[in-house]
Design an enzyme around this catalytic site. Structure first.
Site, PDB file in Angstrom:
ATOM      1  N   ASP A 105      36.927 -15.405 -12.908  1.00 23.30           N
ATOM      2  CA  ASP A 105      36.637 -16.422 -12.378  1.00 23.30           C
ATOM      3  C   ASP A 105      36.430 -17.796 -13.682  1.00 23.30           C
ATOM      4  OD1 ASP A 105      38.277 -16.159 -10.077  1.00 23.30           O
ATOM      5  OD2 ASP A 105      36.068 -16.038  -9.239  1.00 23.30           O
TER       6      ASP A 105
HETATM    7  N1  URA Z   1      36.636 -11.374  -7.722  1.00 20.65           N
HETATM    8  C1  URA Z   1      35.792 -13.042  -7.621  1.00 20.65           C
HETATM    9  O1  URA Z   1      35.732 -13.039  -6.793  1.00 20.65           O
HETATM   10  N2  URA Z   1      35.658 -13.616  -9.080  1.00 20.65           N
HETATM   11  C2  URA Z   1      36.601 -12.764 -10.385  1.00 20.65           C
HETATM   12  O2  URA Z   1      36.530 -13.400 -10.995  1.00 20.65           O
HETATM   13  C3  URA Z   1      36.839 -11.378  -9.939  1.00 20.65           C
HETATM   14  C4  URA Z   1      37.415 -11.013  -8.798  1.00 20.65           C
END
Ligand code: URA
Length: 258
Positions: A105
């Site tokens: 993310d």
């Molecule tokens: N899980 C999440 O919630 N975000 C990420 O960036 C990776 C795994």
């Protein structure tokens, strides 16, 4: 693959500029199949020959592999209105076809593999074969004793999505390390939301048996060796990763908390 000039290969597969490459060649820091070579115009075949620079083996074959420590605010895409992971690689080292193998993310940080090797990305991400990914997380509320057993059973998220069993370890205070074998949208955050907690910070520290080197600063990158690529595809273990993280806890926290 066709033969190519040694200096071109070095500039493309190490973080060094062309003038630094010339200097390294002059200093005798470059070896091809174990033999010191100072002539950058020498033609070599990266498919069959092993090249090392300052003691580090360059990724071989016709593919390029970089790992980077993604900062917050950078998106795991090749093109976007915001800064992308590709923008972290200097233009002269950004080979054609480079893409992030797996996403983090925008507000997550840590280990991302950039490669032009589609088959490797497929092997890394195919459900069922999915290599383990390790995330260092900071929770908003205390880590509850029931979390490991609930995650091990396979959690059901608020929208009914069923997750594969996951392993988690409490490290200290609000910090924990979680290992997943799949990569659903916002998965770690949604899992802890289902447990009544909230992930404040998420930093990917490992993929397979490969751990983000603790001294790679936020936004830093590295061309990795064949052996590292193999480690990215191997089965890693949570207890081993935990031990490594605890050994360098302050460096990992420094990265995870920015
Ligand atoms: N899980 C999440 O919630 N975000 C990420 O960036 C990776 C795994």
């Amino acid at each position: 693959m066709a033969q190519m000039r040694l200096d071109k290969l070095l500039a493309g597969r190490t973080p060094h500029s062309r003038s630094e490459v010339r200097q390294l060649l002059r200093e005798g820091a470059v070896r091809v199949d174990g033999v010191c070579i100072t002539d950058g115009s020498r033609k070599i075949d990266p498919e069959t020959q092993t090249v090392s620079c300052a003691g580090k083996i360059l990724p071989g074959g016709s593919y390029t592999y970089y790992i980077l420590n993604k900062p917050k605010g950078v998106v795991s895409a090749t093109e976007d209105r915001q800064r992308t992971v590709l923008d972290l690689i200097p233009a002269e080292q950004r080979v054609k076809g480079l893409f992030p193998a797996g996403r983090l993310d925008a507000d997550s940080t840590g280990l991302v593999l950039l490669t032009d090797d589609g088959a490797l990305a497929h092997r890394m991400l195919t459900p069922g074969k999915h290599v383990p990914k390790f995330y260092l997380i900071r929770l908003a509320r205390p880590f509850a004793a029931e979390y490991p057993a609930r995650l091990q059973k396979g959690l059901t998220l608020a929208d009914g999505t069923v997750c594969l069993p996951a392993e988690v370890r409490h490290l200290r205070e609000q910090y924990a390390l979680i290992c997943l074998h799949e990569g659903k949208y916002h998965q770690v955050k949604r899992m802890f939301a289902a447990l009544g907690n909230h992930v404040e910070n998420l930093h990917r520290v490992g993929i397979g048996r490969y751990l983000l080197p603790p001294d790679i600063g936020c936004g830093g990158y590295l061309a990795i060796s064949h052996k590292d690529v193999e480690n990215l595809l191997s089965e890693g273990r949570l207890d081993v990763v935990c031990e490594q993280i605890m050994k360098n806890f302050s460096s990992y926290l420094l990265n995870a908390d920015q």
